[in-house]
Design an enzyme around this catalytic site. Sequence first.
Site, PDB file in Angstrom:
ATOM      1  N   SER A 159       0.808  -1.199  -0.029  1.00  0.00           N
ATOM      2  CA  SER A 159      -0.129  -0.136   0.057  1.00  0.00           C
ATOM      3  C   SER A 159       0.888   1.132  -0.020  1.00  0.00           C
ATOM      4  O   SER A 159       1.961   1.334   0.265  1.00  0.00           O
ATOM      5  CB  SER A 159      -0.910  -0.109   1.231  1.00  0.00           C
ATOM      6  OG  SER A 159      -1.352   1.049   1.542  1.00  0.00           O
ATOM      7  N   TYR A 172      -2.113  -0.795   9.992  1.00  0.00           N
ATOM      8  CA  TYR A 172      -2.100  -1.413   8.596  1.00  0.00           C
ATOM      9  C   TYR A 172      -0.821  -0.709   8.023  1.00  0.00           C
ATOM     10  O   TYR A 172      -0.195  -1.627   7.332  1.00  0.00           O
ATOM     11  CB  TYR A 172      -3.267  -0.632   8.028  1.00  0.00           C
ATOM     12  CG  TYR A 172      -3.555  -1.049   6.696  1.00  0.00           C
ATOM     13  CD1 TYR A 172      -4.333  -1.945   6.135  1.00  0.00           C
ATOM     14  CD2 TYR A 172      -2.992   0.101   5.617  1.00  0.00           C
ATOM     15  CE1 TYR A 172      -4.451  -2.405   5.019  1.00  0.00           C
ATOM     16  CE2 TYR A 172      -3.307  -0.216   4.355  1.00  0.00           C
ATOM     17  CZ  TYR A 172      -4.079  -1.180   3.780  1.00  0.00           C
ATOM     18  OH  TYR A 172      -4.207  -1.356   2.569  1.00  0.00           O
TER      19      TYR A 172
HETATM   20  P1  NDP Z   1     -11.603  -5.980   0.665  1.00  0.00           P
HETATM   21  O1  NDP Z   1     -11.781  -5.685   1.999  1.00  0.00           O
HETATM   22  O2  NDP Z   1     -12.734  -5.368  -0.528  1.00  0.00           O
HETATM   23  O3  NDP Z   1     -11.378  -7.481   0.620  1.00  0.00           O
HETATM   24  C1  NDP Z   1     -10.329  -8.264   1.351  1.00  0.00           C
HETATM   25  C2  NDP Z   1     -10.512  -9.561   1.257  1.00  0.00           C
HETATM   26  O4  NDP Z   1      -9.732 -10.303   2.061  1.00  0.00           O
HETATM   27  C3  NDP Z   1     -11.968 -10.346   1.590  1.00  0.00           C
HETATM   28  O5  NDP Z   1     -12.181 -11.275   0.480  1.00  0.00           O
HETATM   29  C4  NDP Z   1     -11.957 -10.533   2.941  1.00  0.00           C
HETATM   30  O6  NDP Z   1     -12.740 -11.700   3.208  1.00  0.00           O
HETATM   31  C5  NDP Z   1     -10.623 -10.862   2.850  1.00  0.00           C
HETATM   32  N1  NDP Z   1     -10.180 -11.420   4.110  1.00  0.00           N
HETATM   33  C6  NDP Z   1     -10.036 -10.535   5.252  1.00  0.00           C
HETATM   34  N2  NDP Z   1      -9.639 -11.008   6.527  1.00  0.00           N
HETATM   35  C7  NDP Z   1      -9.370 -12.376   6.172  1.00  0.00           C
HETATM   36  C8  NDP Z   1      -8.992 -13.543   6.874  1.00  0.00           C
HETATM   37  N3  NDP Z   1      -8.830 -13.403   8.350  1.00  0.00           N
HETATM   38  N4  NDP Z   1      -8.825 -14.611   6.240  1.00  0.00           N
HETATM   39  C9  NDP Z   1      -9.156 -14.850   4.731  1.00  0.00           C
HETATM   40  N5  NDP Z   1      -9.563 -13.705   4.176  1.00  0.00           N
HETATM   41  C10 NDP Z   1      -9.597 -12.450   4.785  1.00  0.00           C
HETATM   42  O7  NDP Z   1     -10.292  -5.007   0.129  1.00  0.00           O
HETATM   43  P2  NDP Z   1      -9.505  -4.708  -1.058  1.00  0.00           P
HETATM   44  O8  NDP Z   1      -9.937  -5.643  -2.281  1.00  0.00           O
HETATM   45  O9  NDP Z   1      -9.626  -3.227  -1.006  1.00  0.00           O
HETATM   46  O10 NDP Z   1      -8.020  -5.067  -0.674  1.00  0.00           O
HETATM   47  C11 NDP Z   1      -7.284  -6.092  -1.166  1.00  0.00           C
HETATM   48  C12 NDP Z   1      -5.809  -5.889  -0.783  1.00  0.00           C
HETATM   49  O11 NDP Z   1      -5.427  -4.792  -1.472  1.00  0.00           O
HETATM   50  C13 NDP Z   1      -5.492  -5.738   0.856  1.00  0.00           C
HETATM   51  O12 NDP Z   1      -4.241  -6.377   1.098  1.00  0.00           O
HETATM   52  C14 NDP Z   1      -5.506  -4.307   0.680  1.00  0.00           C
HETATM   53  O13 NDP Z   1      -4.695  -3.941   1.831  1.00  0.00           O
HETATM   54  C15 NDP Z   1      -4.728  -3.586  -0.421  1.00  0.00           C
HETATM   55  N6  NDP Z   1      -4.815  -2.504  -0.878  1.00  0.00           N
HETATM   56  C16 NDP Z   1      -6.294  -1.731  -1.291  1.00  0.00           C
HETATM   57  C17 NDP Z   1      -6.438  -0.542  -1.452  1.00  0.00           C
HETATM   58  C18 NDP Z   1      -7.704  -0.023  -2.150  1.00  0.00           C
HETATM   59  O14 NDP Z   1      -7.860   0.945  -2.254  1.00  0.00           O
HETATM   60  N7  NDP Z   1      -8.934  -1.103  -2.031  1.00  0.00           N
HETATM   61  C19 NDP Z   1      -5.173   0.371  -1.650  1.00  0.00           C
HETATM   62  C20 NDP Z   1      -3.994  -0.226  -1.062  1.00  0.00           C
HETATM   63  C21 NDP Z   1      -3.900  -1.554  -0.867  1.00  0.00           C
HETATM   64  P3  NDP Z   1     -14.462 -11.454   3.624  1.00  0.00           P
HETATM   65  O15 NDP Z   1     -15.064 -11.050   2.168  1.00  0.00           O
HETATM   66  O16 NDP Z   1     -14.699 -12.779   3.931  1.00  0.00           O
HETATM   67  O17 NDP Z   1     -14.270 -10.476   4.476  1.00  0.00           O
END
Ligand code: NDP
Length: 255
Positions: A159, A172
């Site tokens: 990030s 984070y």
């Molecule tokens: P979302 O919150 O939309 O999705 C996150 C996903 O991770 C979900 O499918 C969630 O599952 C899963 N997850 C969370 N905790 C667990 C766990 N304990 N075990 C298994 N799965 C888990 O996030 P984004 O798609 O936005 O983010 C994806 C990645 O990109 C992350 O690493 C985030 O930090 C990074 N990122 C995102 C940005 C953005 O602007 N969106 C910017 C910079 C980085 P469930 O659906 O069951 O909750």
Amino acid sequence: MLSEAQIAAYQAPENLLAERVIMITGAGDGIGKTAALSCAQHGATVILAGRTVAKLEQVYDAIIASGGAEPIIYPIDLEGASSEDYDQLCSHIDEQFGRLDGLLHNAGILGQRTPLNNYRSDVWEKVMQVNVTAGFLMTQALMPVLEKSDSASVVLTSSSVGRTGRSFWGAYAVSKFAVEGMVQVWAEELEGLGSVRINAINPGATRTNMRMQAFPAEDPGTLKTAEEIMPSYLYLLGADSANVNGQSIDAQPHR
Ligand code: NDP
């Protein structure tokens, strides 16, 4: 190596990931869901890992409906998973496919948006567990099947706040700095050893639930969709990045 701008504009060949087995964590929602659909669209057999089976099933159905190779659903909660769970995962993949060609660590949690002075230690531990430790344990446990691929790509998710610290981003931000560090250390250790490479990707501001949670007042319409950032993901997971190791790539270099 291509520049970040070239990577962001990369046009993946339709069969880029044909015959490739790719595992994606957090594949049920947000960027992970789109990455799963996109990998399948480019020929991969995708292992959909995540904690909410109903969401993974929807992705499974969408892949089948679009004519993709039948995916595997692998329910796993990264908050509680142990080394033994990851070893078991490795055995399953070995039995079923005999190798793993790509591993996208995408799952992540935001934690609290609050000063470190007030940050709750239990939230800190969860964020570090899901965002950092799970990626380390899973990659370590899966190394035997990754090494069986002729060219395996591990991609961890960073990030912007993992490169420059920003107030109130707490665990984070610290977790994403750790991801960047882990990629650098591992990449140097893997360099020249075999066929496994490891890189980080920073998706940049992307229209997902996490982004909305972090910036509730923002107009999501101003943000890139997950589909729009897929070129960098496909580039890093496919053969065109075979010689790229230890890099941290911005999927939106101009933002
Ligand atoms: P979302 O919150 O939309 O999705 C996150 C996903 O991770 C979900 O499918 C969630 O599952 C899963 N997850 C969370 N905790 C667990 C766990 N304990 N075990 C298994 N799965 C888990 O996030 P984004 O798609 O936005 O983010 C994806 C990645 O990109 C992350 O690493 C985030 O930090 C990074 N990122 C995102 C940005 C953005 O602007 N969106 C910017 C910079 C980085 P469930 O659906 O069951 O909750």
